[in-house]
Design a protein around this motif. Sequence first.
Motif, short mmCIF file in Angstrom:
data_model
loop_
_atom_site.label_atom_id
_atom_site.label_comp_id
_atom_site.label_asym_id
_atom_site.label_seq_id
_atom_site.Cartn_x
_atom_site.Cartn_y
_atom_site.Cartn_z
N LYS A 113 83.73 -27.08 41.84
CA LYS A 113 84.50 -27.33 40.61
C LYS A 113 85.96 -27.04 40.92
O LYS A 113 86.33 -25.96 41.34
N LEU A 114 86.80 -28.05 40.68
CA LEU A 114 88.21 -27.95 41.06
C LEU A 114 89.09 -27.88 39.82
O LEU A 114 88.96 -28.70 38.91
N VAL A 115 89.98 -26.89 39.80
CA VAL A 115 90.98 -26.81 38.72
C VAL A 115 92.37 -26.81 39.34
O VAL A 115 92.68 -25.97 40.18
N MET A 116 93.19 -27.78 38.95
CA MET A 116 94.58 -27.79 39.41
C MET A 116 95.42 -27.05 38.36
O MET A 116 95.40 -27.42 37.18
N ILE A 117 96.16 -26.04 38.79
CA ILE A 117 96.92 -25.28 37.79
C ILE A 117 98.38 -25.72 37.70
O ILE A 117 99.18 -25.11 36.99
N ALA A 157 92.03 -19.11 35.09
CA ALA A 157 91.27 -20.23 35.65
C ALA A 157 90.06 -19.71 36.43
O ALA A 157 88.98 -20.32 36.40
N GLU A 172 88.42 -16.91 35.77
CA GLU A 172 87.44 -16.52 34.75
C GLU A 172 86.69 -17.74 34.24
O GLU A 172 85.47 -17.70 34.03
N THR A 173 87.43 -18.82 34.02
CA THR A 173 86.82 -20.06 33.52
C THR A 173 85.79 -20.59 34.51
O THR A 173 84.67 -20.95 34.13
N LEU A 174 86.17 -20.64 35.79
CA LEU A 174 85.25 -21.15 36.81
C LEU A 174 84.00 -20.28 36.91
O LEU A 174 82.88 -20.79 37.04
N ASN A 216 82.74 -18.53 34.51
CA ASN A 216 81.96 -18.78 33.30
C ASN A 216 81.19 -20.10 33.39
O ASN A 216 80.16 -20.29 32.76
N LEU A 217 81.70 -21.02 34.20
CA LEU A 217 81.02 -22.31 34.37
C LEU A 217 80.05 -22.27 35.55
O LEU A 217 79.60 -23.31 36.03
N GLU A 232 83.92 -31.80 41.60
CA GLU A 232 84.01 -32.11 40.17
C GLU A 232 85.41 -31.76 39.73
O GLU A 232 85.81 -30.60 39.76
N SER A 233 86.19 -32.77 39.37
CA SER A 233 87.59 -32.50 39.02
C SER A 233 88.04 -33.43 37.92
O SER A 233 87.38 -34.42 37.60
N ALA A 234 89.19 -33.09 37.35
CA ALA A 234 89.71 -33.87 36.24
C ALA A 234 90.62 -34.99 36.73
O ALA A 234 91.06 -35.82 35.95
#
Lengths: 307, 360
Positions: free
Chosen positions: B189-193, B205, B207-209, B211-212, B357-359
């Motif tokens: 799971k990828l989050v770009m900040i 971010a 914490e979010t990852l 939680n997911l 998995e990314s946006a």
Amino acid sequence: MGADFIIAAIITVVGLTTPILLAGIGELVVEKSGVLNLGVEGMMLTGAISGFAVTVITGNPWAGVIGAAIGGALASLLFAVLVLQLNSNQVATGLALTIFGTGLSSLLGLSFTGRIVAPFLSVFPASLSADPILKVIFGYSPIVYFALLMVPLTAWFLKSTRAGLILRAVGENDLSAHSIGYSVRRVRYAAIAFGGAMAGIGGCYFSLVITPMWAEKMTAGRGWIALALVVFAGWRMGRLLAGAYFFGILMALELYAKASGFSFLPSQFWAAMPYIMTVVALSFISSRGTAGANAPACLGKPFLPST
Amino acid sequence: MTKISRRTLMKGAGAIATASVIGKPALAADKLKIGFIFLGPIGDYGWTWAHNKGREAVEAALGDKVETIYVENVAEDASAIPQIRDLAQQGCKLIFTTSYGYMDQTIQVAGEFKDVKFEHCTGFKRADNVSTYNSKFHEGRAVLGTIAGKQSKSGTLGYLGSFKVPEVVLGVNSFTLSAQRQNKDAKVKLVMIDSWFDPPKEAAATETLINLGCDIVTTHTDSPAALQTLEQKGLHGFGQGADMSSFAPNAHLTAILDIWGPYYIARAQAMLDGKWASTDTWWGFKEGTVQIAPYGKDVTKDAAAAADKVQAGYKDGSFNIFTGPIYAQDGTLKVKDGEVMKDADLATIDWFVKGVESAS
């Protein structure tokens, strides 16, 4: 989506909200006294390093929080002397305070880079703070409860106490307040110092709770969000609390949307959201014909008594 | 608003740094003067810290033959131009500009000083007196991915990115493919900040990852925030750019170390020998610019062995994670079975592999 998931999300939102709420409470009081202090970011950084340094030296995070408040207040007093004694331009001086605070915190932080402290977490017994459900109420740093307590306390102070009334009078019409014998400067000094102390405590939430370390510019622009928040709230304490959590939820939503692979909005849009919402709120207030009804009339103007 | 104030600040900080540089005594004419333009403060324990270590390595290796100067906190905008020019005017004959955002500025100043050699880090524009260089950090990501794939219980890994640029995309792909070699169902799971450095956002971010469902989170952002969050939750992650185990003694599995010394020494030596030429260099494990920090105590024997194998494979050239078959996110075959992606294709990559998995 079980209870665990929602609770973890709430905890993230509280973490994102608390620093901007603290700084916002302080700035609201400052602006109510008729002074616009754009140096919130600088005061937060000064608070972040002061709080961290005191915690490292004393080993006591409570002392650290007090140190952060003092650090933030001292930084704000520098601003106060310039705008109150020398009548310098408040916008320019506030911006200068941000630049100064950023540089000063980097300098003070030189010998603290790379060190860590134990995070300043919940002081409730583990049966409450670590309980999978109850931690949503008891699982936070004392700073979180302090912020929530300060909302009604400050609202009560402004609305129902004599001192609060004087502070508002100074912000609405400094010359009248002066003519009936109140010391405009003294009231504004106190308000500015309070604003600095609250921003400082907000700053140390970063260096003691979220990431228990010191890093240059670690507040990463949250001071500006706090400034937007005060305008968004229309200088009302209740709306400030709601707005802070609204901004916090927006910030968390961005992260959840991205981590879930949602891409219906470009991420720059998310980052701009607090500011966009502020503009929307401002337009809404204006369109109702009560434009700036709550904005202090003397906001940003220098106090120049004729005598 | 933030940006304006930060820029203003950076200019101020840069001016102060420059002033201190000017104050240094003049040096003997036969010394090679080398200048460095740094993005952050040298105390950032990350990107700039590592480049400064490289600068110190040049001084240590070449001693009296060189003199180095540097400017910190240089913004990646037009304000970098006078800073670079200033180094050239002070007599630097070799100037390293150590971030992607100095690309056009470097080319412009290089046009004004034909007798000065420039080296731009991570860019792609070259000239007769401008070289480019980069490090194959994605080789290090293959080692991290291997450990993560072996040790993750959930099979869901988190990744904090900064921006969708080739360097970050390569890291994500290398990490994901490596994890999938250990656990074919592994997902990332990828989050770009949208920042290289934003500790509160990095922490949120993470914490979010978590939680997911992620139990290991790696970062391509510069602060130890993610590691500190993981430490509090009893989970694991990796350091970025430097050994960050002091920030998270339990959570820190290992870290990719940026070692610029070998390259800087080689280029300075080439100048001294009069053999400097414009090139494009992309070194990795083999040449020593990418190294792996000592494994943390929570790295299992299995994972350590698999990770060692990847490192050894890169050092002797027998392994490359970008060997087909490789599928893109949407399932299309991008690299055929047995084919190896060329460096030129890697350097411009803009698609994620299957399992990310990314946006965006």
